[in-house]
Design an enzyme around this catalytic site. Structure first.
Site, PDB file in Angstrom:
ATOM      1  N   VAL A 194      44.317  30.339  39.583  1.00 25.92           N
ATOM      2  CA  VAL A 194      44.882  31.826  39.784  1.00 25.92           C
ATOM      3  C   VAL A 194      43.688  32.740  39.917  1.00 25.92           C
ATOM      4  O   VAL A 194      42.868  33.070  39.153  1.00 25.92           O
ATOM      5  CB  VAL A 194      45.751  32.259  38.489  1.00 25.92           C
ATOM      6  CG1 VAL A 194      46.104  33.706  38.601  1.00 25.92           C
ATOM      7  CG2 VAL A 194      46.996  31.394  38.131  1.00 25.92           C
ATOM      8  N   PRO A 195      43.502  33.008  41.355  1.00 27.18           N
ATOM      9  CA  PRO A 195      42.406  33.693  41.902  1.00 27.18           C
ATOM     10  C   PRO A 195      42.028  35.031  41.400  1.00 27.18           C
ATOM     11  O   PRO A 195      42.001  35.966  41.943  1.00 27.18           O
ATOM     12  CB  PRO A 195      42.291  33.398  43.312  1.00 27.18           C
ATOM     13  CG  PRO A 195      43.718  33.493  43.638  1.00 27.18           C
ATOM     14  CD  PRO A 195      44.384  32.941  42.338  1.00 27.18           C
ATOM     15  N   CYS A 196      41.974  35.201  39.932  1.00 24.85           N
ATOM     16  CA  CYS A 196      41.554  36.486  39.767  1.00 24.85           C
ATOM     17  C   CYS A 196      40.309  37.213  40.222  1.00 24.85           C
ATOM     18  O   CYS A 196      39.992  38.393  40.343  1.00 24.85           O
ATOM     19  CB  CYS A 196      41.296  36.479  37.990  1.00 24.85           C
ATOM     20  SG  CYS A 196      40.537  35.441  37.277  1.00 24.85           S
ATOM     21  N   HIS A 197      39.252  36.366  40.623  1.00 22.55           N
ATOM     22  CA  HIS A 197      38.164  36.652  41.187  1.00 22.55           C
ATOM     23  C   HIS A 197      38.454  37.570  42.748  1.00 22.55           C
ATOM     24  O   HIS A 197      37.786  38.440  43.086  1.00 22.55           O
ATOM     25  CB  HIS A 197      37.151  35.785  41.551  1.00 22.55           C
ATOM     26  CG  HIS A 197      37.654  34.566  42.360  1.00 22.55           C
ATOM     27  ND1 HIS A 197      38.522  33.730  42.228  1.00 22.55           N
ATOM     28  CD2 HIS A 197      37.382  34.515  43.814  1.00 22.55           C
ATOM     29  CE1 HIS A 197      38.758  32.720  43.297  1.00 22.55           C
ATOM     30  NE2 HIS A 197      38.210  33.154  43.916  1.00 22.55           N
ATOM     31  N   ARG A 198      39.504  37.396  43.242  1.00 18.59           N
ATOM     32  CA  ARG A 198      40.134  37.997  44.460  1.00 18.59           C
ATOM     33  C   ARG A 198      40.822  39.332  44.274  1.00 18.59           C
ATOM     34  O   ARG A 198      41.300  40.114  45.008  1.00 18.59           O
ATOM     35  CB  ARG A 198      41.066  36.803  45.174  1.00 18.59           C
ATOM     36  CG  ARG A 198      40.363  36.004  45.634  1.00 18.59           C
ATOM     37  CD  ARG A 198      41.356  34.809  46.388  1.00 18.59           C
ATOM     38  NE  ARG A 198      40.733  33.450  46.538  1.00 18.59           N
ATOM     39  CZ  ARG A 198      41.451  32.334  46.388  1.00 18.59           C
ATOM     40  NH1 ARG A 198      42.639  32.595  46.351  1.00 18.59           N
ATOM     41  NH2 ARG A 198      40.920  31.274  46.664  1.00 18.59           N
TER      42      ARG A 198
END
Length: 190
Positions: free
Chosen positions: A136-140
């Site tokens: 779950v790409p929270c960095h994006r």
């Protein structure tokens, strides 16, 4: 199947995955302190047993390594056990998972996408509670105007920036040198 966990090397350091009968129950980014990654994974998943990843989890390990090596894999089909998160967070994570590598979304855009336009702060909290960073790409997920917002994983905003750099993400509307090079290049005749 019982819960299991494993640590594995990546281009950004030692990451980890925890799994159960319904899919992944957790993922972990590197911790700068030796031994801390193992300790943190054990605390978060006390019922999990350290083990070699089963074949389906090993495929996720390989795909994470590919992504962190600069290849484009959205990991959207990786099975997650959403029973470990509240329904609101699941809705947030489903929107975030749809953001492909190299692209970004804002907290406000996620809030609108889930039909709660005033919930940007709650989106930020859900991202901070994300049990599956990378998948779950929270960095994006960025703040308004491309500001980095927060990042609760070890390494904080430095890790977030590193992952976005690996993905060659454009975080603002300002042109990059690459964009300028092609917009001002003289046109050649035939």
């Amino acid at each position: 199947m019982t819960q299991g966990f494993a640590l594995f090397e990546t281009p950004i350091g030692l990451c980890g995955l925890a799994w159960g009968p319904k899919g992944l129950v957790g993922a972990q980014l590197p911790d700068p302190t030796p031994g801390a990654s193992w300790d943190r994974l054990r605390r978060r998943h006390p019922d999990a047993v350290e083990a070699a990843p089963p074949p389906d989890v090993q495929q996720v390990v390989d795909r994470i390594n590919d992504l962190l090596s600069g290849r484009r894999d959205d990991l959207i089909d990786v099975e997650l056990d959403y029973d470990v998160v509240p329904p609101f967070n699941r809705r947030v994570y489903e929107v975030a998972r749809a953001v492909p590598p190299g692209e970004t979304i804002t907290y406000g855009q996620i809030a609108k996408a889930i039909g709660e336009p005033g919930a940007a702060r709650a989106i930020g909290k859900a991202m901070g509670d994300n049990p599956w960073p990378i998948i779950v790409p929270c960095h994006r997920v960025l703040g308004a105007d491309g500001k980095p917002g927060g990042f609760s994983s070890p390494g904080g905003l430095q890790t977030k920036a590193r992952m976005l750099t690996i993905e060659r993400a454009k975080t603002t509307d300002a042109p990059t040198l690459f964009d300028l090079e092609f917009s001002v290049a003289p046109k050649r005749g035939r």
